[in-house]
Design a protein around this motif. Structure first.
Motif, PDB file in Angstrom:
ATOM      1  N   TRP A 181      78.730  95.694 107.423  1.00  0.00           N
ATOM      2  CA  TRP A 181      79.517  96.224 106.315  1.00  0.00           C
ATOM      3  C   TRP A 181      80.555  95.183 105.912  1.00  0.00           C
ATOM      4  O   TRP A 181      81.084  94.458 106.750  1.00  0.00           O
ATOM      5  CB  TRP A 181      80.255  97.501 106.732  1.00  0.00           C
ATOM      6  N   SER A 182      80.870  95.121 104.649  1.00  0.00           N
ATOM      7  CA  SER A 182      81.986  94.300 104.192  1.00  0.00           C
ATOM      8  C   SER A 182      82.665  94.999 103.022  1.00  0.00           C
ATOM      9  O   SER A 182      82.030  95.755 102.270  1.00  0.00           O
ATOM     10  CB  SER A 182      81.518  92.901 103.774  1.00  0.00           C
ATOM     11  N   ALA A 183      83.964  94.763 102.889  1.00  0.00           N
ATOM     12  CA  ALA A 183      84.747  95.353 101.806  1.00  0.00           C
ATOM     13  C   ALA A 183      85.696  94.302 101.265  1.00  0.00           C
ATOM     14  O   ALA A 183      86.247  93.492 102.023  1.00  0.00           O
ATOM     15  CB  ALA A 183      85.525  96.568 102.285  1.00  0.00           C
ATOM     16  N   GLY A 184      85.867  94.306  99.966  1.00  0.00           N
ATOM     17  CA  GLY A 184      86.729  93.320  99.341  1.00  0.00           C
ATOM     18  C   GLY A 184      87.613  93.939  98.278  1.00  0.00           C
ATOM     19  O   GLY A 184      87.291  94.979  97.698  1.00  0.00           O
ATOM     20  N   ILE A 185      88.727  93.278  98.041  1.00  0.00           N
ATOM     21  CA  ILE A 185      89.662  93.712  97.006  1.00  0.00           C
ATOM     22  C   ILE A 185      90.152  92.481  96.262  1.00  0.00           C
ATOM     23  O   ILE A 185      90.313  91.405  96.851  1.00  0.00           O
ATOM     24  CB  ILE A 185      90.860  94.492  97.607  1.00  0.00           C
ATOM     25  N   LYS A 186      90.363  92.625  94.981  1.00  0.00           N
ATOM     26  CA  LYS A 186      90.883  91.543  94.159  1.00  0.00           C
ATOM     27  C   LYS A 186      91.950  92.093  93.231  1.00  0.00           C
ATOM     28  O   LYS A 186      91.739  93.110  92.555  1.00  0.00           O
ATOM     29  CB  LYS A 186      89.771  90.888  93.338  1.00  0.00           C
ATOM     30  N   VAL A 187      93.099  91.416  93.213  1.00  0.00           N
ATOM     31  CA  VAL A 187      94.208  91.773  92.327  1.00  0.00           C
ATOM     32  C   VAL A 187      94.387  90.633  91.338  1.00  0.00           C
ATOM     33  O   VAL A 187      94.508  89.467  91.740  1.00  0.00           O
ATOM     34  CB  VAL A 187      95.507  92.012  93.120  1.00  0.00           C
ATOM     35  N   LEU A 226      90.133  81.237 106.026  1.00  0.00           N
ATOM     36  CA  LEU A 226      88.837  81.662 106.535  1.00  0.00           C
ATOM     37  C   LEU A 226      88.911  81.961 108.020  1.00  0.00           C
ATOM     38  O   LEU A 226      89.405  81.150 108.804  1.00  0.00           O
ATOM     39  CB  LEU A 226      87.787  80.569 106.312  1.00  0.00           C
ATOM     40  N   ILE A 227      88.420  83.106 108.413  1.00  0.00           N
ATOM     41  CA  ILE A 227      88.155  83.422 109.812  1.00  0.00           C
ATOM     42  C   ILE A 227      86.686  83.810 109.865  1.00  0.00           C
ATOM     43  O   ILE A 227      86.301  84.865 109.361  1.00  0.00           O
ATOM     44  CB  ILE A 227      89.037  84.570 110.335  1.00  0.00           C
ATOM     45  N   PRO A 228      85.827  82.939 110.402  1.00  0.00           N
ATOM     46  CA  PRO A 228      84.384  83.207 110.369  1.00  0.00           C
ATOM     47  C   PRO A 228      84.040  84.593 110.886  1.00  0.00           C
ATOM     48  O   PRO A 228      84.566  85.048 111.898  1.00  0.00           O
ATOM     49  CB  PRO A 228      83.806  82.101 111.267  1.00  0.00           C
ATOM     50  N   ASP A 229      83.171  85.255 110.139  1.00  0.00           N
ATOM     51  CA  ASP A 229      82.678  86.601 110.473  1.00  0.00           C
ATOM     52  C   ASP A 229      83.750  87.676 110.398  1.00  0.00           C
ATOM     53  O   ASP A 229      83.529  88.811 110.829  1.00  0.00           O
ATOM     54  CB  ASP A 229      82.042  86.631 111.869  1.00  0.00           C
ATOM     55  N   LYS A 230      84.923  87.338 109.849  1.00  0.00           N
ATOM     56  CA  LYS A 230      85.999  88.325 109.771  1.00  0.00           C
ATOM     57  C   LYS A 230      86.608  88.410 108.374  1.00  0.00           C
ATOM     58  O   LYS A 230      86.457  89.411 107.691  1.00  0.00           O
ATOM     59  CB  LYS A 230      87.095  87.995 110.794  1.00  0.00           C
ATOM     60  N   VAL A 231      87.352  87.364 107.974  1.00  0.00           N
ATOM     61  CA  VAL A 231      88.166  87.436 106.767  1.00  0.00           C
ATOM     62  C   VAL A 231      87.966  86.199 105.899  1.00  0.00           C
ATOM     63  O   VAL A 231      87.893  85.073 106.411  1.00  0.00           O
ATOM     64  CB  VAL A 231      89.669  87.556 107.113  1.00  0.00           C
ATOM     65  N   THR A 232      87.844  86.426 104.605  1.00  0.00           N
ATOM     66  CA  THR A 232      87.918  85.357 103.614  1.00  0.00           C
ATOM     67  C   THR A 232      88.965  85.770 102.599  1.00  0.00           C
ATOM     68  O   THR A 232      88.832  86.802 101.941  1.00  0.00           O
ATOM     69  CB  THR A 232      86.578  85.140 102.903  1.00  0.00           C
ATOM     70  N   LEU A 233      90.016  84.967 102.490  1.00  0.00           N
ATOM     71  CA  LEU A 233      91.107  85.273 101.562  1.00  0.00           C
ATOM     72  C   LEU A 233      91.300  84.094 100.635  1.00  0.00           C
ATOM     73  O   LEU A 233      91.412  82.949 101.086  1.00  0.00           O
ATOM     74  CB  LEU A 233      92.391  85.579 102.322  1.00  0.00           C
ATOM     75  N   VAL A 234      91.320  84.365  99.340  1.00  0.00           N
ATOM     76  CA  VAL A 234      91.538  83.325  98.334  1.00  0.00           C
ATOM     77  C   VAL A 234      92.634  83.789  97.388  1.00  0.00           C
ATOM     78  O   VAL A 234      92.541  84.874  96.807  1.00  0.00           O
ATOM     79  CB  VAL A 234      90.255  83.029  97.530  1.00  0.00           C
ATOM     80  N   GLY A 235      93.675  82.973  97.265  1.00  0.00           N
ATOM     81  CA  GLY A 235      94.753  83.262  96.327  1.00  0.00           C
ATOM     82  C   GLY A 235      94.974  82.076  95.412  1.00  0.00           C
ATOM     83  O   GLY A 235      94.926  80.923  95.851  1.00  0.00           O
ATOM     84  N   ASN A 245      95.573  85.425  90.822  1.00  0.00           N
ATOM     85  CA  ASN A 245      94.456  86.139  91.436  1.00  0.00           C
ATOM     86  C   ASN A 245      94.611  86.120  92.951  1.00  0.00           C
ATOM     87  O   ASN A 245      94.976  85.097  93.531  1.00  0.00           O
ATOM     88  CB  ASN A 245      93.119  85.490  91.076  1.00  0.00           C
ATOM     89  N   LEU A 246      94.329  87.238  93.581  1.00  0.00           N
ATOM     90  CA  LEU A 246      94.330  87.338  95.035  1.00  0.00           C
ATOM     91  C   LEU A 246      93.143  88.196  95.439  1.00  0.00           C
ATOM     92  O   LEU A 246      93.047  89.359  95.051  1.00  0.00           O
ATOM     93  CB  LEU A 246      95.629  87.958  95.549  1.00  0.00           C
ATOM     94  N   SER A 247      92.218  87.607  96.205  1.00  0.00           N
ATOM     95  CA  SER A 247      91.050  88.361  96.650  1.00  0.00           C
ATOM     96  C   SER A 247      90.896  88.221  98.151  1.00  0.00           C
ATOM     97  O   SER A 247      91.222  87.188  98.742  1.00  0.00           O
ATOM     98  CB  SER A 247      89.779  87.864  95.942  1.00  0.00           C
ATOM     99  N   ALA A 248      90.405  89.273  98.778  1.00  0.00           N
ATOM    100  CA  ALA A 248      90.192  89.276 100.220  1.00  0.00           C
ATOM    101  C   ALA A 248      88.919  90.060 100.524  1.00  0.00           C
ATOM    102  O   ALA A 248      88.679  91.123  99.936  1.00  0.00           O
ATOM    103  CB  ALA A 248      91.373  89.904 100.947  1.00  0.00           C
ATOM    104  N   VAL A 249      88.121  89.512 101.446  1.00  0.00           N
ATOM    105  CA  VAL A 249      86.896  90.174 101.893  1.00  0.00           C
ATOM    106  C   VAL A 249      86.947  90.259 103.413  1.00  0.00           C
ATOM    107  O   VAL A 249      87.195  89.251 104.092  1.00  0.00           O
ATOM    108  CB  VAL A 249      85.642  89.408 101.439  1.00  0.00           C
ATOM    109  N   TYR A 250      86.732  91.455 103.942  1.00  0.00           N
ATOM    110  CA  TYR A 250      86.753  91.671 105.390  1.00  0.00           C
ATOM    111  C   TYR A 250      85.367  92.096 105.851  1.00  0.00           C
ATOM    112  O   TYR A 250      84.731  92.976 105.256  1.00  0.00           O
ATOM    113  CB  TYR A 250      87.775  92.749 105.769  1.00  0.00           C
ATOM    114  N   GLU A 251      84.906  91.439 106.923  1.00  0.00           N
ATOM    115  CA  GLU A 251      83.598  91.742 107.491  1.00  0.00           C
ATOM    116  C   GLU A 251      83.753  92.758 108.625  1.00  0.00           C
ATOM    117  O   GLU A 251      84.424  92.493 109.619  1.00  0.00           O
ATOM    118  CB  GLU A 251      82.953  90.470 108.042  1.00  0.00           C
ATOM    119  N   PHE A 252      83.143  93.916 108.461  1.00  0.00           N
ATOM    120  CA  PHE A 252      83.159  94.957 109.476  1.00  0.00           C
ATOM    121  C   PHE A 252      81.912  94.853 110.353  1.00  0.00           C
ATOM    122  O   PHE A 252      80.940  94.178 109.988  1.00  0.00           O
ATOM    123  CB  PHE A 252      83.223  96.333 108.819  1.00  0.00           C
TER     124      PHE A 252
END
Length: 785
Positions: free
Chosen positions: A658-664, A609-618, A647-654
């Motif tokens: 705006w936010s965008a996320g991807i999950k594999v 976790l990076i507040p207001d930036k990145v949330t990554l969960v694997g 599972n690998l998911s990541a959400v980035y806060e722009f």
């Protein structure tokens, strides 16, 4: 895009920099405000404020977003709140903290969002508001959200929410909302199990989910694989707030507000248009549902709290009369029409006394399921009726719990009494031409007592929990012997350093077979399953966690489960827990409690976790799941033996919200049973079910290919002074990944030996390749005001 540009320009002119957030810190036992406590935002340096003389705190202006808060005070344990979304209508935040005489200073305490309980230091995941809102590919569906966490598998075939945890079946899970038990969390639920295509719960009303894949609390019985404990949001005590949502499969509205000064409420109503999504998926089904949920909470005084909860769902699944291809024709040949209603109502009273609290819960839930099937879907010809079934299942519950605090010890005890009833009627045409028709009416009591004691050392480095539970029923003499259903459990956690902890738990857990199985009767009306026992599992888990402040968490966990007294079909030899991933019901057949099973594996979870930036969960799970019908037999892969889930998911806060996320996701191939082609071609057999029959002598002898998919999600939020607007695009399977299903074996309708005796006549058969997988787009709009 032009609309978004115009909204952005308008948003810039009417933009607000932030909103006030107000709340109170109270003593969990005395219910009085805690003065001069520090309240900080987790992960944000220098963000603290101080409570006043009555425990009230105020952040004058916080930027819109999702936050956790921590309360720190000398003589109290540090507490981290659930996540809250800061908007124009952020609710009053109440934080309860526990006294701790050993906590002589508050200055050295660092809050962490990666929390575990003393009773369950392993095999539990806290799913927060941010996870619910933004995990790509889940479309805010609870059963799909938990797939991102270790131990949870699923089937990529069809569009279903079967909850498959650590190699166990979808009939082995229990669900609670604010302490009230509910029978399932899905529309079009499989009776006797828990799966369905879409959640019955409006995620806008959910505050937090505690998801146990083992190490179950003693007060949560009736599960072998998982317990999902859901906490709803409270209503807004200051104003009336409304939110409308238009999504890919539904339109809904919900409200949060208050009635007077002491009562708050939340409410939701949704209407589906799921048939459009199913058409996109190539499924020839026409499902439709309506659901609603309401919660009232009132506090007559500081020492008492009363909550009323109600949940209802109404489902109707029809079949398409215009199949697009042979694959659709195959599905339509055996899927029945379904109608279903589910309802839960419960009231709980919580009383806070000196150093203790008491909770009383009274609830009732029922599921009414009806199915009908005609050969060739010709409902105009009475002689073609091959299935007509109904099952109404109800459960009334009274539960009492007491929790007492003695320094470093927390002691819990309680009891539960249930009255269960099940009424069913079933007409089935068997493959040998015999008609099976029966009706069942079953009612009995079941009961349980439980207790546990948690110890936390003064240094906080050692935590130990011990608990036990006894369960029994009036269903049979065997199940009435409650001492046979003794469920001891224990857990221990050791933290040699602030960043490391080593955890372990072990326990026995019991669960009654489903009511569909307990009530089954033969042609003479005799209950042939009266000798069934409780299903049992011995479960062990151990692991280690490493944390870097409140930013990074790495956990590795090993588990082993040994299942006993699992009901197995007298006819097919298949365990009941290996079924339940299809529409309709399971368990309506002769069964004996003779199967054993085992599941073991390793799980890895990484969260950054990076507040207001990145949330990554694997997460990654490697496991094996199998069963056998006797101690002298070899284990056979269970229906849920996928071997690996990644599972690998990541959400980035722009900027500008705006936010965008991807999950594999990657999933190992599940085993399956080939068809008995010779038996299936018989005219009597095919006409009885409209589908081929399996060769159970080769049960799970084949295996599907592994599968992977990539999901994307984009969110844009607009914040105004008195309202908010949200837009999202959720794309499941953007790679158009496909998985080959077992080939369908179909009748052409042509009898190749019309002069033979009726029981020797055969259809000409054909083989059809079946593939599953397509992109699933979901576009949604939310408005809160």
């Amino acid at each position: 895009m032009a609309v978004i540009t115009a909204l952005s320009a308008f948003n810039a002119s009417a933009r607000v920099d932030g909103y006030p957030v107000k709340g109170r810190v109270i003593d969990r036992i005395t219910r009085e405000g805690v003065p001069y406590a520090a309240v900080i935002i987790v992960g944000v340096e220098g963000s603290g404020v101080m409570t006043d003389s009555v425990g009230v705190f105020l952040f004058p202006e916080l930027k819109p977003g999702v936050y956790q808060f921590s309360a720190i005070q000398m003589g109290y344990k540090t507490t981290v709140s659930p996540e809250y979304k800061v908007t124009p209508y952020t609710p009053w935040i109440e934080m309860e903290i526990d006294q701790d005489a050993a906590e002589l200073t508050a200055s050295t305490v660092r809050p962490s969002p990666f929390l575990r309980t003393v009773e369950s230091p392993v095999s539990v995941r806290i799913i927060s508001l941010g996870d619910i809102d933004r995990i790509p590919g889940a479309n805010r569906d609870i059963a799909r959200i938990v797939r991102s966490y270790p131990g949870v598998s699923y089937s990529p075939i069809g569009y279903r929410n079967d909850l498959i945890v650590r190699g166990g079946g979808p009939s082995e899970n229990a669900f609670y909302i604010d302490g009230v038990e509910i029978p399932n969390i899905n529309h079009f639920a499989t009776q006797g199990a828990s799966g369905g295509p879409v959640s019955i719960l409006d995620s806008d009303l959910i505050r937090e989910i505690s998801f146990y894949t083992g190490s179950f609390p003693a007060n949560r019985g009736g599960a072998l694989s998982s317990v999902m404990d859901i906490t709803l949001k409270d209503g807004n005590p200051d104003r009336q707030v409304f939110k409308g949502t238009v999504g890919a499969s539904e339109v809904g509205v919900n409200a949060r507000g208050h009635i007077g000064e002491k009562t708050t409420y939340v409410a939701s109503l949704r209407q589906s248009y799921l048939q459009l999504l199913f058409k996109l998926l190539g499924l020839p089904l026409l499902p439709n549902y309506i659901d609603g949920m309401v919660k009232f909470k009132t506090r007559p005084d500081a020492k008492n709290e009363v909550t009323f909860l109600a949940l209802a769902g109404f489902d109707n699944m029809k079949l398409s009369d215009s199949p697009d291809d042979p694959g659709d024709e195959y599905l339509l040949s055996y899927l029945p029409k379904l109608k279903q209603e589910t309802f839960t109502a419960g009231i709980s009273w919580k009383h806070f006394a000196d150093n203790s609290s008491q909770t009383f819960v009274l609830s009732y839930n029922y599921l009414n399921n009806r199915s009908m099937k005609y050969l060739d879907n010709d409902d105009g010809t009475a002689s073609k009726l091959i299935l007509k079934g109904s099952g109404l299942e109800g459960k009334a519950q009274f539960r009492f719990e007491n929790r007492s605090y003695y320094g470093n010890w927390t002691v819990r005890e309680g009891a539960v009494l249930n009255w269960r009833h099940y009424n069913s009627a079933r007409y089935t045409r068997l493959y040998d031409g015999i008609l099976q028709e029966y009706a069942s009416d079953l009612a009995f009591l079941d009961y349980g007592v439980f207790g546990s004691a948690d110890y936390k050392s003064p240094s906080g480095k050692v935590n130990v929990s011990m608990g036990m539970r006894f369960d029994g029923t009036s269903f049979s003499r065997n199940t009435a012997s409650f001492w046979k259903q003794f469920s001891p459990r224990t857990s221990v956690s050791y933290m040699p350093w602030d960043s490391w902890s080593f955890n372990a738990s072990a326990g026995f857990y019991h669960q009654l077979p489903p009511m569909t199985a307990l009530s089954f009767r033969d042609d003479e009306g005799e209950n042939v399953n009266g000798g069934l026992d409780y299903m049992r599992v011995a479960s062990m888990a151990a692991g280690a966690d490493w944390k870097l402040r409140d930013r990074l968490f790495v956990g590795l966990e090993f588990f082993y489960k040994h299942f006993m007294d699992i009901p197995v079909s007298v006819v097919t030899g298949v365990p009941l827990t290996c079924t339940g991933a299809d529409y309709g019901s399971i368990g309506e057949e002769a069964l004996v409690s003779s199967a054993q099973g085992r599941s073991y594996g390793a799980e890895l979870l990484v969260r950054w976790l990076i507040p207001d930036k990145v949330t990554l969960v694997g997460s990654a799970t490697l496991y094996s799941s199998g069963y056998r019908n006797g101690t002298d037999e070899e284990y056979i892969p269970s229906a849920w033996d996928n071997r690996f889930v990644i599972n690998l998911s990541a959400v980035y806060e722009f900027p500008r919200f705006w936010s965008a996320g991807i999950k594999v996701s990657a999933l190992g191939g599940a085993p399956y049973t080939p068809y008995d082609e010779d038996l299936s071609s018989l005219k009597l057999v095919w006409d009885a079910g409209g589908r081929p029959v399996y060769d159970y002598d080769r049960y799970n002898a084949s295996r599907l290919d592994p599968y992977y998919q990539i999901d994307l999600r984009v969110d844009k939020n607009f914040y105004f002074k008195r309202w908010t607007l949200g837009l999202y695009l959720d794309l499941q399977n953007v790679t158009f990944s496909k998985i080959r299903q077992p080939d369908a074996y179909l009748s052409t309708g042509e009898v190749i030996n019309p002069d033979a005796l009726s029981y020797e006549q055969r259809y000409a058969m054909e083989t059809l390749e079946l593939w599953s997988g397509t992109i699933i787009p979901a576009i949604g709009v939310t408005v809160e005001f």
